[in-house]
Write a protein that holds these residues in place. Structure first.
Motif, PDB file in Angstrom:
ATOM      1  N   GLY A  94      -7.235 -14.191  -1.823  1.00 28.85           N
ATOM      2  CA  GLY A  94      -6.843 -13.878  -0.450  1.00 28.85           C
ATOM      3  C   GLY A  94      -5.379 -13.487  -0.359  1.00 28.85           C
ATOM      4  O   GLY A  94      -5.021 -12.519   0.321  1.00 28.85           O
ATOM      5  N   ARG A  95      -4.539 -14.224  -1.055  1.00 37.20           N
ATOM      6  CA  ARG A  95      -3.108 -13.927  -1.078  1.00 37.20           C
ATOM      7  C   ARG A  95      -2.859 -12.562  -1.729  1.00 37.20           C
ATOM      8  O   ARG A  95      -2.101 -11.740  -1.216  1.00 37.20           O
ATOM      9  N   GLU A  96      -3.533 -12.321  -2.842  1.00 37.03           N
ATOM     10  CA  GLU A  96      -3.383 -11.049  -3.554  1.00 37.03           C
ATOM     11  C   GLU A  96      -3.864  -9.880  -2.684  1.00 37.03           C
ATOM     12  O   GLU A  96      -3.212  -8.840  -2.609  1.00 37.03           O
ATOM     13  N   LEU A  97      -4.997 -10.061  -2.023  1.00 39.58           N
ATOM     14  CA  LEU A  97      -5.522  -9.020  -1.138  1.00 39.58           C
ATOM     15  C   LEU A  97      -4.542  -8.727  -0.006  1.00 39.58           C
ATOM     16  O   LEU A  97      -4.258  -7.567   0.299  1.00 39.58           O
ATOM     17  N   SER A  98      -4.013  -9.765   0.587  1.00 38.61           N
ATOM     18  CA  SER A  98      -3.069  -9.598   1.691  1.00 38.61           C
ATOM     19  C   SER A  98      -1.823  -8.845   1.239  1.00 38.61           C
ATOM     20  O   SER A  98      -1.358  -7.921   1.915  1.00 38.61           O
ATOM     21  N   GLU A  99      -1.279  -9.221   0.092  1.00 43.92           N
ATOM     22  CA  GLU A  99      -0.085  -8.551  -0.426  1.00 43.92           C
ATOM     23  C   GLU A  99      -0.374  -7.088  -0.752  1.00 43.92           C
ATOM     24  O   GLU A  99       0.410  -6.202  -0.393  1.00 43.92           O
ATOM     25  N   ASP A 100      -1.491  -6.826  -1.428  1.00 44.35           N
ATOM     26  CA  ASP A 100      -1.849  -5.452  -1.788  1.00 44.35           C
ATOM     27  C   ASP A 100      -2.090  -4.600  -0.547  1.00 44.35           C
ATOM     28  O   ASP A 100      -1.645  -3.457  -0.470  1.00 44.35           O
ATOM     29  N   PHE A 101      -2.809  -5.171   0.422  1.00 38.92           N
ATOM     30  CA  PHE A 101      -3.108  -4.430   1.642  1.00 38.92           C
ATOM     31  C   PHE A 101      -1.820  -4.099   2.401  1.00 38.92           C
ATOM     32  O   PHE A 101      -1.635  -2.956   2.831  1.00 38.92           O
ATOM     33  N   ASN A 102      -0.938  -5.075   2.546  1.00 40.24           N
ATOM     34  CA  ASN A 102       0.314  -4.832   3.265  1.00 40.24           C
ATOM     35  C   ASN A 102       1.174  -3.785   2.571  1.00 40.24           C
ATOM     36  O   ASN A 102       1.782  -2.940   3.230  1.00 40.24           O
ATOM     37  N   GLN A 103       1.217  -3.834   1.255  1.00 39.85           N
ATOM     38  CA  GLN A 103       2.000  -2.844   0.514  1.00 39.85           C
ATOM     39  C   GLN A 103       1.419  -1.442   0.724  1.00 39.85           C
ATOM     40  O   GLN A 103       2.158  -0.501   1.015  1.00 39.85           O
ATOM     41  N   ARG A 104       0.114  -1.304   0.589  1.00 38.05           N
ATOM     42  CA  ARG A 104      -0.528   0.009   0.775  1.00 38.05           C
ATOM     43  C   ARG A 104      -0.387   0.486   2.213  1.00 38.05           C
ATOM     44  O   ARG A 104      -0.122   1.662   2.465  1.00 38.05           O
ATOM     45  N   ARG A 105      -0.530  -0.430   3.170  1.00 40.60           N
ATOM     46  CA  ARG A 105      -0.386  -0.058   4.584  1.00 40.60           C
ATOM     47  C   ARG A 105       1.020   0.455   4.849  1.00 40.60           C
ATOM     48  O   ARG A 105       1.203   1.478   5.498  1.00 40.60           O
TER      49      ARG A 105
END
Length: 161
Positions: free
Chosen positions: A100-111
């Protein structure tokens, strides 16, 4: 002497209000641009598609955790099964939190990467609009502004092109 100072203050205030009357101002709501602009909507759909599988995996993990919780709530479990379910639940919880943490970080970076281009395009469109319509000042994201100064619909229209 004080009367002279007050007169100077009043004259300077009158001059400032006369200048402010000539000032052409506008406002743009950045969050609305990010929600409603066609390029922003396309980016959001792309991000949803890109990260959808990982989100689904997390939902499956949540469902499994709920199953384990209901199993652990049963009083009829023998001690071996209870320990096995507790270990599985603990491992699942650790894995869920990490993913969940990894997904959140990756999503925020891509966004942030994707929306930087929208912001750049919006700023370009806003600058062209300001030059074309001779605005002196355009603000972004203020606490309150009279709707008559809102240029957001014009910027959205520019981004549609």
């Amino acid at each position: 002497m004080k009367a002279l100072q007050w007169a100077a203050v009043l004259l300077s205030m009158a001059a400032m209000s006369a200048q402010a009357a000539e000032l052409k101002m506008g406002y743009v709501n950045t969050e609305r641009i990010y929600r409603e602009a066609a390029p922003a909507i396309a980016i959001q759909k792309r991000l949803d598609k890109e990260f959808g599988e990982r989100r689904n995996e997390l939902k499956k993990m949540e469902a499994r955790a709920k199953e384990l919780e209901s199993q652990l709530a049963k009083s009829s479990l023998n001690s071996d099964d209870r320990k096995r379910y507790e270990r599985e639940y603990a491992a699942l919880d650790r894995d869920y939190r990490a993913k969940g943490r990894e997904l959140s970080e990756d999503f925020n970076q891509r966004r942030n990467e994707e929306f930087a281009s929208v912001q750049e395009r919006a700023n370009r469109a806003l600058k062209q609009l300001a030059e074309r319509e001779q605005y002196d000042l355009i603000l972004q994201d203020v606490v309150y502004v009279n709707p008559k100064y809102d240029l957001t619909p014009k910027v959205l229209k520019e981004l549609e092109r």
